[in-house]
Design a protein around this motif. Structure first.
Motif, PDB file in Angstrom:
ATOM      1  N   CYS A 137      42.866 -60.898 -26.812  1.00 17.87           N
ATOM      2  CA  CYS A 137      43.244 -60.501 -25.462  1.00 17.87           C
ATOM      3  C   CYS A 137      42.704 -59.118 -25.160  1.00 17.87           C
ATOM      4  N   ARG A 138      42.707 -58.806 -23.889  1.00 15.90           N
ATOM      5  CA  ARG A 138      42.285 -57.487 -23.427  1.00 15.90           C
ATOM      6  C   ARG A 138      42.916 -57.238 -22.068  1.00 15.90           C
ATOM      7  N   ASP A 139      43.329 -56.006 -21.825  1.00 17.79           N
ATOM      8  CA  ASP A 139      43.810 -55.595 -20.515  1.00 17.79           C
ATOM      9  C   ASP A 139      44.984 -56.437 -20.012  1.00 17.79           C
ATOM     10  N   LEU A 140      45.994 -56.615 -20.853  1.00 19.86           N
ATOM     11  CA  LEU A 140      47.198 -57.301 -20.396  1.00 19.86           C
ATOM     12  C   LEU A 140      47.827 -56.486 -19.271  1.00 19.86           C
ATOM     13  N   GLU A 141      48.160 -57.148 -18.189  1.00 22.96           N
ATOM     14  CA  GLU A 141      48.634 -56.432 -17.009  1.00 22.96           C
ATOM     15  C   GLU A 141      50.020 -55.844 -17.212  1.00 22.96           C
ATOM     16  N   ASP A 142      50.902 -56.597 -17.859  1.00 23.87           N
ATOM     17  CA  ASP A 142      52.258 -56.093 -18.060  1.00 23.87           C
ATOM     18  C   ASP A 142      52.893 -56.804 -19.246  1.00 23.87           C
ATOM     19  N   ARG A 232      44.956 -52.291 -23.375  1.00 23.22           N
ATOM     20  CA  ARG A 232      44.152 -51.599 -22.365  1.00 23.22           C
ATOM     21  C   ARG A 232      43.301 -50.489 -22.986  1.00 23.22           C
ATOM     22  N   VAL A 233      43.447 -50.315 -24.306  1.00 24.19           N
ATOM     23  CA  VAL A 233      42.612 -49.360 -25.037  1.00 24.19           C
ATOM     24  C   VAL A 233      41.447 -50.081 -25.695  1.00 24.19           C
ATOM     25  N   MET A 234      41.734 -51.230 -26.309  1.00 18.05           N
ATOM     26  CA  MET A 234      40.706 -51.999 -27.011  1.00 18.05           C
ATOM     27  C   MET A 234      41.117 -53.458 -27.039  1.00 18.05           C
ATOM     28  N   ALA A 235      40.135 -54.324 -27.285  1.00 16.39           N
ATOM     29  CA  ALA A 235      40.417 -55.747 -27.434  1.00 16.39           C
ATOM     30  C   ALA A 235      41.296 -55.968 -28.660  1.00 16.39           C
ATOM     31  N   LEU A 236      42.300 -56.800 -28.507  1.00 19.73           N
ATOM     32  CA  LEU A 236      43.151 -57.188 -29.625  1.00 19.73           C
ATOM     33  C   LEU A 236      42.711 -58.559 -30.116  1.00 19.73           C
ATOM     34  N   GLU A 237      42.833 -58.775 -31.415  1.00 16.47           N
ATOM     35  CA  GLU A 237      42.318 -59.993 -32.031  1.00 16.47           C
ATOM     36  C   GLU A 237      43.371 -60.621 -32.929  1.00 16.47           C
TER      37      GLU A 237
END
Length: 274
Positions: A137-142, A232-237
């Motif tokens: 994931c990346r940039d989860l809104e909330d 929102r800092v980096m892609a999570l894997e």
């Protein structure tokens, strides 16, 4: 609750509160726990009642770390206001995060191996709730979207060479990164419905004495906020882990025995050696 685990010799397991079966018996195309982290996040792991395999009782299993190799290892400092006050630190305005190397990971049972006394003679142990990512994931809104990417939760024991850190706060990475300075629980707890994390308590126990205890509701930055913030800092894997902070640290010495208990998630313990 379902559980994902591995034996000490690396065989992947799927479990529930009554025992474990080989993961391949439940998910035939899965060769490793890593292969089903996305299914854990999606809530589609099979029920063990439907698996044609005899269950193993946990007492008859020697467990290793639940993943062969974790991804990024994040830690969050000063995340309980009470603990920050104990250390004389101001309340952080944003998560006080740091990273640890993969070589710091030790499986359940440890041991926690202290560095030579000339390097550090002031190590503390800290019980924590850890979050394991199941889907990229990346940039989860909330925070409302976090459960869709979380595989489950782990109890962990985190260590800090406090005397190194006190010499200079820029030494944080070194103070946190000695081998065995992150003991992970034996199984990833996978909730079958979103877990009410705020209700859970976390305990640091040394030599059977509760050194610190607090509830997740008293975190400055709750686990779901931590995950969303760092996405929102980096892609999570899949396989990334967030240790979400401790209610309190306790100095440890060779011969001590440390236990981390996280309500409804599990416990992990390890002896201390040098």
């Amino acid at each position: 609750m379902k559980y994902l685990a591995r034996t000490a010799d690396g065989r992947p397991l799927l479990g529930d509160d009554e025992g474990y079966v080989p993961l391949s018996a439940a998910v035939p195309d899965a060769n490793a726990v890593e292969d089903v982290l996305s299914r854990a996040a999606a809530g589609t792991l099979p029920d063990l009642e439907d698996v044609p395999a005899d269950r193993l009782e946990p007492d008859h299993v020697r467990f290793g770390p639940p993943l062969e190799r974790f991804g990024k290892l994040w830690g969050i400092g000063l995340n309980y206001e009470d603990h920050a006050g104990d250390l004389g630190e101001d309340r952080p305005e944003e998560p006080a995060s740091f990273m640890k190397p993969s070589t710091a990971v030790m499986g359940p049972g440890g041991p926690i191996r202290l560095p030579p006394a000339e390097q550090s003679d002031g190590v503390t142990a800290e019980a924590e709730l850890a979050v394991v990512i199941g889907r990229a994931c990346r940039d989860l809104e909330d925070e409302s979207t976090v459960d869709d990417v979380v595989a489950g939760y782990l109890p962990v024991i985190d260590m800090t060479a406090e005397d190194i850190l006190q010499r200079n706060p820029r030494f944080l990475t070194r103070a946190k990164s000695f081998d065995t300075f992150l003991v992970v629980g034996s199984a990833i707890a996978v909730p079958e419905a979103p877990l009410d994390l705020e209700e859970l308590s976390v305990k640091t126990i040394v030599n059977d004495d509760v050194a610190a205890e607090n509830e997740v509701r008293n975190m400055l930055f709750p686990p779901r906020e931590i995950v969303a913030f760092h996405s929102r800092v980096m892609a999570l894997e899949p396989g990334d882990l967030f240790s979400t902070g401790t209610p309190g640290a306790e100095p440890i010495e060779p011969g001590d025995h440390v236990r981390a208990e996280v309500e409804r998630v599990g416990a992990v313990e390890a002896p201390v050696v040098r």
